[in-house]
Write an enzyme that holds these catalytic residues in place. Structure first.
Site, PDB file in Angstrom:
ATOM      1  N   SER A  39     -27.202  -8.552 -10.967  1.00  0.00           N
ATOM      2  CA  SER A  39     -28.012  -7.815  -9.999  1.00  0.00           C
ATOM      3  C   SER A  39     -27.644  -8.323  -8.612  1.00  0.00           C
ATOM      4  O   SER A  39     -27.049  -9.404  -8.486  1.00  0.00           O
ATOM      5  CB  SER A  39     -29.495  -8.123 -10.293  1.00  0.00           C
ATOM      6  OG  SER A  39     -30.319  -7.592  -9.288  1.00  0.00           O
TER       7      SER A  39
ATOM      8  N   TYR B 219     -37.131 -12.993 -12.428  1.00  0.00           N
ATOM      9  CA  TYR B 219     -35.987 -12.093 -12.589  1.00  0.00           C
ATOM     10  C   TYR B 219     -34.751 -12.689 -11.917  1.00  0.00           C
ATOM     11  O   TYR B 219     -33.676 -12.755 -12.519  1.00  0.00           O
ATOM     12  CB  TYR B 219     -36.342 -10.727 -11.999  1.00  0.00           C
ATOM     13  CG  TYR B 219     -35.226  -9.713 -12.070  1.00  0.00           C
ATOM     14  CD1 TYR B 219     -35.006  -8.984 -13.241  1.00  0.00           C
ATOM     15  CD2 TYR B 219     -34.407  -9.451 -10.978  1.00  0.00           C
ATOM     16  CE1 TYR B 219     -33.983  -8.030 -13.307  1.00  0.00           C
ATOM     17  CE2 TYR B 219     -33.394  -8.508 -11.029  1.00  0.00           C
ATOM     18  CZ  TYR B 219     -33.180  -7.797 -12.201  1.00  0.00           C
ATOM     19  OH  TYR B 219     -32.179  -6.855 -12.258  1.00  0.00           O
TER      20      TYR B 219
ATOM     21  N   LYS C 174     -31.025 -13.730 -13.516  1.00  0.00           N
ATOM     22  CA  LYS C 174     -29.769 -13.071 -13.114  1.00  0.00           C
ATOM     23  C   LYS C 174     -28.790 -14.078 -12.497  1.00  0.00           C
ATOM     24  O   LYS C 174     -27.584 -13.962 -12.711  1.00  0.00           O
ATOM     25  CB  LYS C 174     -30.063 -11.904 -12.162  1.00  0.00           C
ATOM     26  CG  LYS C 174     -30.816 -10.746 -12.846  1.00  0.00           C
ATOM     27  CD  LYS C 174     -30.036 -10.161 -14.031  1.00  0.00           C
ATOM     28  CE  LYS C 174     -30.714  -8.961 -14.648  1.00  0.00           C
ATOM     29  NZ  LYS C 174     -29.940  -8.340 -15.728  1.00  0.00           N
TER      30      LYS C 174
END
Ligand SMILES: NC(=O)c1ccc[n+]([C@@H]2O[C@H](COP(=O)([O-])OP(=O)(O)OC[C@H]3O[C@@H](n4cnc5c(N)ncnc54)[C@H](OP(=O)(O)O)[C@@H]3O)[C@@H](O)[C@H]2O)c1
Length: 232
Positions: free
Chosen positions: A138, A151, A155
């Site tokens: 991401s 998150y 990532k």
């Protein structure tokens, strides 16, 4: 009989995974995919038909992935392209407000899920010494923002895991971390709210992403990549 390349995709029930599955099928390749929603998996099985194959699998369960891999490898053989796309995002919140349970779910899916899939599909690819593994990262795997710490952590970890994996693979194979860009999916709507609507649809994105993914080969091993036209 498989047609074209054999593409394995996690998280095909919606968003980027679904759009990639549709586009690979349209371009004459064989897709094997998974997701947790049995209802959506059943629909995909009906719409795409054989030789494409879809299974209800939760990538955070090593046991489920192990059973799935054994079925897929026996039926279809090792994938040419393995796309670790499945992921979840935490509901926007400061890190100290995120429950232990939600934090674990994000890590179990986004990080341990990727490792589970590589653990059970990797050996067949390594034995054949061909194939490309793409782990979906991401922009938040290379930068950060407030309220998405769990998150971001997963990532950034996917980037490190992929670099290390690229140093382990035999020559002829590749592992890459891929930033897809910013696309209007359920995940984006969760973090961006209404402004997600100003970003491209998964279908528009897949028209560019699928040909790009099909061209990846051993020379890309270890390169952190971004889908062309979707650079930050
Ligand atoms: N959209 C963006 O702008 C954007 C930006 C940067 C990176 N990404 C990355 O791109 C990938 C796809 O994101 P997206 O936007 O398409 O997300 P999405 O619309 O929320 O779709 C996620 C997919 O993953 C599946 N999934 C989630 N947990 C799973 C599990 N435990 N086991 C199996 N499947 C699971 C979901 O299906 P079920 O619920 O049926 O399991 C769904 O099919 C992710 O890796 C994401 O981090 C997206």
């Amino acid at each position: 009989m498989a047609r074209g390349k054999l593409i394995l995709i996690t998280g095909v029930t919606r968003g980027l995974g679904r759009a990639m599955s549709d586009e690979f099928v349209r371009q004459g390749h064989t897709v094997v995919g998974c997701g947790r929603s049995s209802k959506e998996i059943e629909k995909l099985r009906k719409v795409a038909g054989a030789p494409h194959d879809y299974y209800p699998v939760d990538v955070s369960s090593d046991d489920e992935v192990k059973t799935w891999a054994s079925l897929v490898l026996n039926t279809h053989g090792a994938p040419d392209l393995l796309l670790n796309n499945a992921a979840i995002i935490n509901a926007n919140a400061r890190l100290w407000e995120v429950s232990s349970r939600e934090f674990s779910e994000v890590v179990d899916t986004n990080l341990k899920g990727v490792a589970n899939v590589i653990r059970h599909f990797g050996p067949a690819m390594v034995k054949r010494k061909t194939g490309v593994i793409v782990n979906f990262s991401s922009g938040w795997g290379r930068s950060t923002d407030a309220e998405v710490a769990p998150y971001c952590a997963t990532k950034w970890a996917v980037e490190g895991l992929t670099q290390s994996l690229s140093q382990e693979l035999p020559s002829g194979m590749a592992a890459v971390a891929l930033n897809p860009g910013i696309i209007n999916t359920e995940m984006l709507r969760s973090s961006f709210g209404a402004s997600a609507a100003s970003y491209p649809s998964p279908e528009e994105w897949a028209h560019v992403a699928v040909p790009f993914l099909l061209k990846l080969d051993a020379k890309d091993n270890g390169r952190p990549l971004t889908v062309p036209g979707h650079e930050p």
